[in-house]
Scaffold this motif. Structure first.
Motif, PDB file in Angstrom:
ATOM      1  N   PHE A  74      -0.763  -2.937  12.714  1.00 57.59           N
ATOM      2  CA  PHE A  74       0.836  -2.837  12.385  1.00 57.59           C
ATOM      3  C   PHE A  74       0.985  -2.377  10.907  1.00 57.59           C
ATOM      4  N   MET A  75      -0.151  -2.677  10.032  1.00 52.64           N
ATOM      5  CA  MET A  75      -0.131  -1.940   8.669  1.00 52.64           C
ATOM      6  C   MET A  75      -0.111  -0.587   8.688  1.00 52.64           C
ATOM      7  N   ALA A  76      -0.737  -0.053   9.666  1.00 57.04           N
ATOM      8  CA  ALA A  76      -1.304   1.375   9.635  1.00 57.04           C
ATOM      9  C   ALA A  76      -0.053   1.988  10.217  1.00 57.04           C
ATOM     10  N   GLU A  77       0.443   1.145  11.112  1.00 56.26           N
ATOM     11  CA  GLU A  77       1.893   1.856  11.960  1.00 56.26           C
ATOM     12  C   GLU A  77       2.911   2.154  10.880  1.00 56.26           C
ATOM     13  N   GLY A  78       2.774   0.953   9.841  1.00 57.47           N
ATOM     14  CA  GLY A  78       4.158   0.936   8.965  1.00 57.47           C
ATOM     15  C   GLY A  78       3.930   1.735   7.461  1.00 57.47           C
ATOM     16  N   ILE A  79       2.868   2.424   7.378  1.00 60.10           N
ATOM     17  CA  ILE A  79       2.585   2.932   6.220  1.00 60.10           C
ATOM     18  C   ILE A  79       3.584   4.066   5.980  1.00 60.10           C
ATOM     19  N   PRO A  80       3.654   4.881   6.967  1.00 60.88           N
ATOM     20  CA  PRO A  80       4.410   6.211   6.791  1.00 60.88           C
ATOM     21  C   PRO A  80       6.055   5.747   6.581  1.00 60.88           C
ATOM     22  N   VAL A  81       6.534   4.964   7.266  1.00 60.01           N
ATOM     23  CA  VAL A  81       7.816   4.381   6.848  1.00 60.01           C
ATOM     24  C   VAL A  81       7.994   3.841   5.514  1.00 60.01           C
ATOM     25  N   ALA A  82       6.992   2.826   5.284  1.00 60.49           N
ATOM     26  CA  ALA A  82       6.996   2.336   3.867  1.00 60.49           C
ATOM     27  C   ALA A  82       6.923   3.511   2.817  1.00 60.49           C
ATOM     28  N   PHE A  83       6.184   4.590   3.062  1.00 58.93           N
ATOM     29  CA  PHE A  83       5.905   5.618   1.923  1.00 58.93           C
ATOM     30  C   PHE A  83       6.997   6.447   1.755  1.00 58.93           C
ATOM     31  N   LEU A  84       7.711   6.716   3.012  1.00 60.85           N
ATOM     32  CA  LEU A  84       8.845   7.930   2.937  1.00 60.85           C
ATOM     33  C   LEU A  84      10.072   7.023   2.269  1.00 60.85           C
ATOM     34  N   GLY A 139      15.360  -1.894  -2.564  1.00 60.68           N
ATOM     35  CA  GLY A 139      14.420  -0.785  -1.782  1.00 60.68           C
ATOM     36  C   GLY A 139      13.291  -1.619  -0.916  1.00 60.68           C
ATOM     37  N   VAL A 140      12.502  -2.264  -2.091  1.00 65.28           N
ATOM     38  CA  VAL A 140      11.549  -2.705  -1.587  1.00 65.28           C
ATOM     39  C   VAL A 140      11.510  -4.020  -0.500  1.00 65.28           C
ATOM     40  N   ALA A 141      12.629  -4.658  -0.674  1.00 58.49           N
ATOM     41  CA  ALA A 141      12.998  -5.803   0.240  1.00 58.49           C
ATOM     42  C   ALA A 141      13.527  -5.138   1.724  1.00 58.49           C
ATOM     43  N   VAL A 142      14.305  -3.984   1.525  1.00 59.84           N
ATOM     44  CA  VAL A 142      14.790  -3.315   2.702  1.00 59.84           C
ATOM     45  C   VAL A 142      13.365  -2.871   3.399  1.00 59.84           C
ATOM     46  N   THR A 143      12.626  -2.268   2.792  1.00 66.28           N
ATOM     47  CA  THR A 143      11.246  -1.662   3.498  1.00 66.28           C
ATOM     48  C   THR A 143      10.572  -2.670   4.209  1.00 66.28           C
ATOM     49  N   VAL A 198      -3.060   6.560  -4.123  1.00 72.44           N
ATOM     50  CA  VAL A 198      -2.496   6.820  -3.019  1.00 72.44           C
ATOM     51  C   VAL A 198      -3.612   6.902  -1.615  1.00 72.44           C
ATOM     52  N   LEU A 199      -4.769   6.853  -1.923  1.00 72.30           N
ATOM     53  CA  LEU A 199      -5.844   6.886  -0.989  1.00 72.30           C
ATOM     54  C   LEU A 199      -5.922   5.774  -0.176  1.00 72.30           C
ATOM     55  N   PRO A 200      -5.794   4.352  -0.767  1.00 73.36           N
ATOM     56  CA  PRO A 200      -5.725   3.244   0.262  1.00 73.36           C
ATOM     57  C   PRO A 200      -5.128   3.336   1.384  1.00 73.36           C
ATOM     58  N   ALA A 201      -3.657   3.607   0.909  1.00 71.00           N
ATOM     59  CA  ALA A 201      -2.763   3.819   2.267  1.00 71.00           C
ATOM     60  C   ALA A 201      -2.996   4.792   2.997  1.00 71.00           C
ATOM     61  N   LEU A 216       1.078  -1.312  -0.136  1.00 67.95           N
ATOM     62  CA  LEU A 216      -0.016   0.136   0.132  1.00 67.95           C
ATOM     63  C   LEU A 216       0.747   1.462  -0.035  1.00 67.95           C
ATOM     64  N   GLY A 217       1.840   1.393   0.988  1.00 71.70           N
ATOM     65  CA  GLY A 217       2.770   2.558   0.999  1.00 71.70           C
ATOM     66  C   GLY A 217       3.491   2.525  -0.206  1.00 71.70           C
ATOM     67  N   GLY A 218       3.881   1.572  -0.836  1.00 68.85           N
ATOM     68  CA  GLY A 218       4.641   1.674  -2.423  1.00 68.85           C
ATOM     69  C   GLY A 218       4.018   2.131  -3.455  1.00 68.85           C
ATOM     70  N   ILE A 219       2.649   1.756  -3.338  1.00 70.19           N
ATOM     71  CA  ILE A 219       1.668   2.315  -4.332  1.00 70.19           C
ATOM     72  C   ILE A 219       1.396   3.499  -4.269  1.00 70.19           C
ATOM     73  N   ALA A 220       1.245   3.997  -2.983  1.00 73.73           N
ATOM     74  CA  ALA A 220       1.168   5.506  -2.949  1.00 73.73           C
ATOM     75  C   ALA A 220       2.341   6.428  -3.017  1.00 73.73           C
ATOM     76  N   ALA A 221       3.373   5.733  -2.750  1.00 76.10           N
ATOM     77  CA  ALA A 221       4.751   6.512  -3.113  1.00 76.10           C
ATOM     78  C   ALA A 221       4.903   6.821  -4.388  1.00 76.10           C
ATOM     79  N   TYR A 222       4.411   5.656  -5.276  1.00 72.63           N
ATOM     80  CA  TYR A 222       4.643   5.530  -6.783  1.00 72.63           C
ATOM     81  C   TYR A 222       3.739   6.627  -7.095  1.00 72.63           C
ATOM     82  N   GLY A 223       2.414   6.823  -6.906  1.00 79.57           N
ATOM     83  CA  GLY A 223       1.560   7.844  -7.200  1.00 79.57           C
ATOM     84  C   GLY A 223       2.008   9.176  -7.097  1.00 79.57           C
ATOM     85  N   PHE A 224       2.569   9.278  -5.783  1.00 76.70           N
ATOM     86  CA  PHE A 224       3.379  10.613  -5.470  1.00 76.70           C
ATOM     87  C   PHE A 224       4.609  11.021  -6.212  1.00 76.70           C
TER      88      PHE A 224
END
Lengths: 284, 310
Positions: free
Chosen positions: A150-160, A199-203, B33-36, A92-100
């Motif tokens: 845990f997913m919600a906790e991890g999203i900012p780290v994954a995203f950044l 990068g994905v693996a390390v995340t 971006v919204l799901p995350a 989820l964080g990766g897909i969002a980061a891709y969009g951004f």
């Protein structure tokens, strides 16, 4: 730097080496002491004064803790919850980061600030309402409930972390693929993820370690021993029936059983982990 | 053009903009971006808003909760244990963050000079980082054992102390011990961040300063610190937000004791909410914790932004 040109026996160089060794000793000693305490016999572990190394090394504490904690089941729970949550957050964080990293859209900077700003909300502040909501939703004491938190906790780290990796990939690559008629998610999974795979693996690993070590939610949102995770077990000291002293050897063995599975990761992908830590924290 | 027409033109363009926002490129971007973001908000912003709401009620396990205005906040003002834990939270956060930053920078500068066997020092650095905070507390608690425990034993053998240090049983040393464990656990992360920042500094500035006869301390004050300013604020921001909400070290080492000497806001809020089941009052303490965390984060984010845009 000046030190490199000094001779090996220069006093300044010796002083710096001594300082460095002192620092490393400070960092390593508690882990060393946990290891040796876990190898002591139950008698030696609480004999005072404490010994610096085991006089009769034994592994007898380990089978005891493994049984008392139902270690293998707890380990399975931890791998399942931390693994699935890390996988979900990375996706989820990766897909969002891709969009951004690839698109301009309305409210982009506001949404970016929302993700980053949400990091200022302490876990303790969200814990109470999540606990009450989970009670109503029957998510209390379930692995699904923990995975979601845990997913919600991890999203900012994954995203950044992934945002900084994806920004480094030239846009021409996915533009070429778009002309060939690939959909965005298609391009993401077929082109971006393979290129940024380290990068994905390390995340994933960073989030897995974070989930492995999480205590507050794992402790509060689980009740029965069969759903509990490893760190929570540290709160339940295994007790020998015939002794009323604090079983230091058992506590230390328990600690080792939590730390040991992570050591291969530290040894094998150490450099990449450090890079990942930096990618998540230091932007640009 | 009459003012009505202008208004209509404006409202139409607003509607169009809303339409734009939901179609084409925007729609695709939002799908990505919204799901995350929505999952994140569901587990942070939504519960935080509920905490705000609960803090204005007297909800508990027994009571469904009525709106009682600011009564919880008024009660906080006369709660001596709470004021004590607020004070300890500030002391603990300031001391541990200051020590982590200073020590982390020193360790980073030491390690930058070491060229051989980097993997060993990196491995040792990553050990405290990879350990759960509760595990770190557990390990140190074994070492803190007072009569004949390993730390007191070593210090006595070295001739540094004559009577055992009361690591966890005397109020002031217990405060220091909690800080010590936190610094041990987190200093590696700080050092890693500083090592990356130091490696990125331009070498020619140092060489020029050396030619001008500046000594190591002058170079550190005049070049290293100013150029590291954004990184220093980044470290202060992350560690400040982390330490202010510490829970595991307190729970694992002292459970807030002796007495209430090491009681901090997060631990106190947890006890009110989950042990006394006073949801309203616990939430009011959590609001204080939230404001404190946001203040620390916001302040250093602002300083970091200013330092890096200069």
């Amino acid at each position: 730097m000046a030190a490199r040109t000094l001779s090996p026996l220069h006093p300044q160089r010796i002083l710096l080496m001594a300082l460095l060794l002192l620092v490393l000793l400070f960092l390593a000693f508690p882990v060393y002491f946990m290891l040796v305490t876990s190898l002591k016999s139950s008698g030696e572990a609480y004999r005072l004064p404490a010994t610096l190394w085991p006089h009769n090394p034994t592994l007898q504490a380990y089978p005891f803790v493994i049984k008392a904690w139902s270690y293998w089941r707890t380990l399975g729970n931890t791998v399942l919850v931390a693994g699935l949550a890390a996988f979900g957050a990375t996706m989820l964080g990766g897909i969002a980061a891709y969009g951004f990293s690839r698109m301009a859209f309305t409210g982009k900077s506001l949404l970016y600030a929302t993700v980053v700003g949400s990091m200022a909300i302490p876990a303790m502040v969200t814990l109470g309402p999540i606990f009450l909501a989970y009670k109503d939703l029957r998510l209390l004491d379930t692995h699904l409930g923990l995975i979601l938190v845990f997913m919600a906790e991890g999203i900012p780290v994954a995203f950044l972390t992934l945002f900084s990796y994806f920004k480094a990939i030239p846009k021409e690559l996915d533009e070429a693929a778009a002309i060939d008629g690939g959909s965005l998610l298609d391009i993401f999974f077929r082109i971006i993820v393979p290129i940024a795979l380290p990068g994905v693996a390390v995340t994933f690993l960073l989030l897995f370690i974070a989930g492995w070590n999480e205590f507050l939610f794992a402790f509060t949102l689980t009740i029965t021993p069969s759903t509990r995770l490893l760190t929570v077990r540290l709160f339940e000291i295994p007790i020998r029936a015939d002794a009323n002293t604090i079983p230091y050897d058992l506590i230390a063995a328990g600690g080792m059983l939590i730390l040991l599975p992570l050591v291969p990761i530290l040894l094998r992908v150490q450099k990449q982990l450090v890079e990942g830590i930096l990618a998540g924290a230091v932007k640009e | 053009m009459s003012s009505q027409t202008v208004d209509r033109a404006r409202s139409r363009s607003a509607a169009e903009r809303l339409g734009d926002a939901l179609t084409g490129v925007n729609a695709i971007a939002y799908c990505l971006v919204l799901p995350a973001i929505l999952l994140r908000l569901a587990f942070t912003l939504v519960p935080a808003l509920q905490t705000f709401w609960l803090s204005f009620t007297d909800k508990s396990l027994m009571a469904p909760g009525r709106f009682i205005g600011l009564a919880n906040y008024v009660a906080m003002l006369s709660d001596k244990t709470l004021i004590g834990s607020f004070g300890f939270t500030l002391f603990y956060t300031v001391t541990s963050v200051a020590l982590e930053t200073a020590l982390g920078l020193a360790i980073a500068m030491l390690l930058m000079r070491q060229l051989r066997a980097r993997w060993i020092s990196n491995f040792i650095m990553l050990l405290p980082w990879v350990m759960a905070p509760l595990l770190a507390a557990t390990v140190w608690k074994i070492m803190f054992y007072e009569d004949g425990g390993i730390l007191n034993q070593i210090l006595r053998d070295l001739g540094l102390i004559s009577s055992p240090i009361r690591w966890l049983s005397s109020a002031n040393t217990a405060r220091g011990s909690v800080v010590l464990v936190t610094v041990w656990k987190n200093v590696s992360w700080v050092a890693l961040i500083f090592m990356a920042a130091l490696a990125a500094l331009p070498k020619d500035v140092y060489e020029a300063a050396e030619v001008d006869g500046a000594n190591a301390w002058q170079r550190f004050r005049a070049i290293t610190v100013p150029m590291l300013r954004p990184t220093i604020f980044l470290v202060l921001m992350f560690r400040g937000m982390g330490e202010v909400q510490t829970f595991e070290q307190i729970g694992g080492l002292t459970r807030g004791g002796p007495g209430t000497a090491t009681q901090n806001l997060a631990y106190y809020a947890y006890q009110r909410f989950f042990q006394e089941l006073r949801y309203g009052y616990g939430s009011a303490i959590n609001v204080l914790l939230l404001l404190l965390t946001a203040l620390i984060g916001g302040f250093f984010a602002w300083r970091m932004y200013k330092a890096s845009s200069r």
